[in-house]
Enzyme design. Structure first.
Site, PDB file in Angstrom:
ATOM      1  N   HIS A  16      -8.369   8.503   4.796  1.00  0.00           N
ATOM      2  CA  HIS A  16      -7.210   7.614   4.859  1.00  0.00           C
ATOM      3  C   HIS A  16      -7.249   6.661   3.672  1.00  0.00           C
ATOM      4  O   HIS A  16      -8.177   5.877   3.541  1.00  0.00           O
ATOM      5  CB  HIS A  16      -7.280   6.818   6.181  1.00  0.00           C
ATOM      6  CG  HIS A  16      -6.267   5.711   6.302  1.00  0.00           C
ATOM      7  ND1 HIS A  16      -6.513   4.560   7.012  1.00  0.00           N
ATOM      8  CD2 HIS A  16      -5.017   5.588   5.813  1.00  0.00           C
ATOM      9  CE1 HIS A  16      -5.459   3.775   6.963  1.00  0.00           C
ATOM     10  NE2 HIS A  16      -4.525   4.368   6.236  1.00  0.00           N
ATOM     11  N   ILE A  29     -13.283   7.480   5.414  1.00  0.00           N
ATOM     12  CA  ILE A  29     -13.555   8.917   5.302  1.00  0.00           C
ATOM     13  C   ILE A  29     -14.377   9.284   6.525  1.00  0.00           C
ATOM     14  O   ILE A  29     -15.363   8.608   6.836  1.00  0.00           O
ATOM     15  CB  ILE A  29     -14.347   9.265   4.025  1.00  0.00           C
ATOM     16  CG1 ILE A  29     -13.585   8.813   2.772  1.00  0.00           C
ATOM     17  CG2 ILE A  29     -14.633  10.771   3.952  1.00  0.00           C
ATOM     18  CD1 ILE A  29     -14.395   8.921   1.484  1.00  0.00           C
ATOM     19  N   HIS A  88       1.550   6.187  13.182  1.00  0.00           N
ATOM     20  CA  HIS A  88       0.578   6.528  12.129  1.00  0.00           C
ATOM     21  C   HIS A  88      -0.842   6.276  12.585  1.00  0.00           C
ATOM     22  O   HIS A  88      -1.788   6.486  11.831  1.00  0.00           O
ATOM     23  CB  HIS A  88       0.877   5.747  10.843  1.00  0.00           C
ATOM     24  CG  HIS A  88       0.329   4.351  10.792  1.00  0.00           C
ATOM     25  ND1 HIS A  88       0.494   3.446  11.822  1.00  0.00           N
ATOM     26  CD2 HIS A  88      -0.363   3.691   9.826  1.00  0.00           C
ATOM     27  CE1 HIS A  88      -0.080   2.300  11.486  1.00  0.00           C
ATOM     28  NE2 HIS A  88      -0.610   2.420  10.288  1.00  0.00           N
ATOM     29  N   GLY A  89      -1.020   5.809  13.815  1.00  0.00           N
ATOM     30  CA  GLY A  89      -2.355   5.521  14.329  1.00  0.00           C
ATOM     31  C   GLY A  89      -2.255   4.824  15.665  1.00  0.00           C
ATOM     32  O   GLY A  89      -1.247   4.947  16.366  1.00  0.00           O
ATOM     33  N   ALA A  90      -3.294   4.063  16.009  1.00  0.00           N
ATOM     34  CA  ALA A  90      -3.314   3.373  17.295  1.00  0.00           C
ATOM     35  C   ALA A  90      -2.561   2.053  17.229  1.00  0.00           C
ATOM     36  O   ALA A  90      -1.917   1.653  18.206  1.00  0.00           O
ATOM     37  CB  ALA A  90      -4.766   3.134  17.735  1.00  0.00           C
ATOM     38  N   ASP A  95       0.874  -1.188   0.000  1.00  0.00           N
ATOM     39  CA  ASP A  95       0.000   0.000   0.000  1.00  0.00           C
ATOM     40  C   ASP A  95       0.902   1.226   0.000  1.00  0.00           C
ATOM     41  O   ASP A  95       0.943   2.004   0.957  1.00  0.00           O
ATOM     42  CB  ASP A  95      -0.942  -0.022   1.202  1.00  0.00           C
ATOM     43  CG  ASP A  95      -2.131   0.913   1.012  1.00  0.00           C
ATOM     44  OD1 ASP A  95      -2.177   1.622  -0.017  1.00  0.00           O
ATOM     45  OD2 ASP A  95      -3.021   0.955   1.886  1.00  0.00           O
ATOM     46  N   GLY A 108      -7.296   7.553  15.462  1.00  0.00           N
ATOM     47  CA  GLY A 108      -7.644   6.429  16.323  1.00  0.00           C
ATOM     48  C   GLY A 108      -8.487   5.446  15.522  1.00  0.00           C
ATOM     49  O   GLY A 108      -8.480   5.450  14.292  1.00  0.00           O
ATOM     50  N   ASN A 145       3.273   5.092   4.634  1.00  0.00           N
ATOM     51  CA  ASN A 145       3.920   3.882   4.087  1.00  0.00           C
ATOM     52  C   ASN A 145       4.766   4.344   2.914  1.00  0.00           C
ATOM     53  O   ASN A 145       4.261   4.422   1.792  1.00  0.00           O
ATOM     54  CB  ASN A 145       2.884   2.872   3.558  1.00  0.00           C
ATOM     55  CG  ASN A 145       2.223   2.052   4.637  1.00  0.00           C
ATOM     56  OD1 ASN A 145       2.541   2.172   5.808  1.00  0.00           O
ATOM     57  ND2 ASN A 145       1.300   1.200   4.239  1.00  0.00           N
ATOM     58  N   SER A 147      -8.902  11.199  17.282  1.00  0.00           N
ATOM     59  CA  SER A 147      -7.781  11.324  16.363  1.00  0.00           C
ATOM     60  C   SER A 147      -7.078  12.635  16.666  1.00  0.00           C
ATOM     61  O   SER A 147      -7.647  13.512  17.334  1.00  0.00           O
ATOM     62  CB  SER A 147      -8.256  11.286  14.911  1.00  0.00           C
ATOM     63  OG  SER A 147      -8.852  10.043  14.602  1.00  0.00           O
TER      64      SER A 147
END
Length: 408
Positions: A189, A174, A337-339, A79, A314, A282, A320
């Site tokens: 995202h 979204i 990049h996130g949780a 990705d 999140g 990424n 977030s």
């Protein structure tokens, strides 16, 4: 008091691993995967692990891998250029209708999402007849793509134009969010879709073939690499940079169509260009660290150089964050990049009930069916703990809470 800083892990003769994981769970398999990457002879200084770290395909999600003289395609993954975009609108929460179902439905109609299985008919996650904005954006990309295809004709069959401005599946989303002042944000995202996947898979296999041809033994075949100075290295860098540009433009097209859908549901005129942020998580790029020029591969990590804006989302039911980088040299100017997952998709489907998913997404206009259990909030680490563990990497500028979530 918030603890900051990293914990050091050293395994055998591999490079050190600096881990920003205080207070968050780390799976032993992720530690082992990081240790295998750290054994590669071209690692520069150390590997950095972000607090959302978990096992990935090829390389650990939430890892920052700096290299000199080589690149590992599987560390970037398939990705390529996946990332986030957010834009604050001039709308306030009070401008939104009481029932948000119409807004979710309008966004779902405006942006192709999901995927149709089977070969019959058009994939619902692709354009049947791409809109003019998509065609215009593709025109800025097609010449470079043609150069890549001239060398690697198999890539021509990948979904490119029909996926430009589409969401995809899995953890792509979204969202409509509210910040701490009840201002309305649009956040999304996604990445380089079918064409990025095809490029990633093709070059990962090519690197593995090269390793076999040169009789190079690896701690993990997914760590197959291209040495700098070879044709495959240059061709991969060219292709991956193109896919990263496709991903960034893909998010722009989606944002345009999402804003248009929102305008169709809200009569009040509004702007949506305030504080826009568009960041990869990424990707591979050339940067200068510790006085040397190196390649930095971030797999599930965001650039957090001093003053650089980023987005850390999140889960479907969690907060977030819009953040500003603090420029921590030890993390190679990076953050999470996130949780990060604590359950695999299969595990989440087995262990989380639909009733738990409905309870955990209360107050969010989103899918409440079995098809999104793998993305349920309980499948992820607590985002507050993740943010606490990286307090020396970023500062929070805005805290967002979603009220609408569209999933593929």
């Amino acid at each position: 008091m918030t603890q900051t800083g990293y914990e050091l892990q050293q395994v055998g003769d591999g490079a050190p691993i600096k881990m920003w994981t205080r207070g968050v769970p780390v799976d032993d398999k992720a530690r082992d995967q990081l240790a295998r990457a750290a054994k590669m002879p071209f690692i520069f200084k150390h590997v950095a692990a972000m607090p959302d770290v978990h096992v990935g395909i090829g390389a650990t999600v939430g890892s920052v891998i700096p290299t000199k003289g080589a690149v590992i395609p599987a560390a970037v993954g398939v990705d390529i250029g996946c990332g986030m975009m957010a834009a604050r609108t001039s709308l306030m929460a009070s401008d939104l209708p009481d029932n948000l179902e119409g807004i979710r439905s309008a966004i779902e109609k405006a942006v192709p999402h999901g995927r149709s299985s089977g070969r019959g008919g058009r994939d619902k996650g692709a354009w049947g007849d791409p809109p003019s904005e998509t065609v215009e954006v593709w025109a800025t990309l097609v010449h470079r793509f043609d150069r890549i295809v001239a060398k690697y004709p198999k890539l021509e069959r990948a979904n490119h134009l029909v996926h430009l401005g589409t969401l995809g599946t899995g953890n792509h989303f979204i969202e409509l969010c509210l910040d701490e002042e009840q201002r309305v944000w649009v956040m999304l995202h996604s990445g380089s879709r079918g064409v990025g996947n095809a490029i990633g898979r093709y070059f990962i296999e090519l690197a593995k073939e090269d390793m076999r041809k040169w009789h190079i033994n690896l701690p993990d075949e997914d760590l197959a690499y291209f040495p700098e100075g070879t044709d495959h290295f240059d061709d991969y860098v060219e292709a991956v940079e193109w896919a990263q540009d496709f991903a960034k433009l893909n998010r722009h097209v989606m944002m345009t169509h999402t804003i248009a859908a929102l305008r169709g549901q809200i009569a009040k005129p509004f702007t949506a260009e305030c504080e826009a942020v568009n960041c990869h998580h990424n990707y591979v790029t050339r940067e200068n660290h510790f006085g040397e020029n190196v390649l930095v591969t971030r797999k599930g990590a965001v650039r957090a150089a001093k003053g650089t804006m980023g987005i850390i989302p999140g889960s479907m039911g969690a907060k977030s964050f819009i953040v500003r980088g603090l420029g921590n040299a030890d993390s190679f100017d990076s953050c999470s990049h996130g949780a990060g997952r604590v359950m695999s998709r299969t595990q989440a489907k087995k262990e989380v009930s639909l009733a738990e998913h409905v309870a955990d997404t209360a107050g969010v206009e989103c899918r409440k069916d079995e098809g999104v259990i793998d993305e349920t909030p309980r499948a992820y680490k607590p985002i507050e703990k993740v943010m606490s563990a990286q307090a020396d990497l970023v500062e929070v500028v805005h805290t967002l809470k979603q009220v609408v979530c569209v999933k593929g």
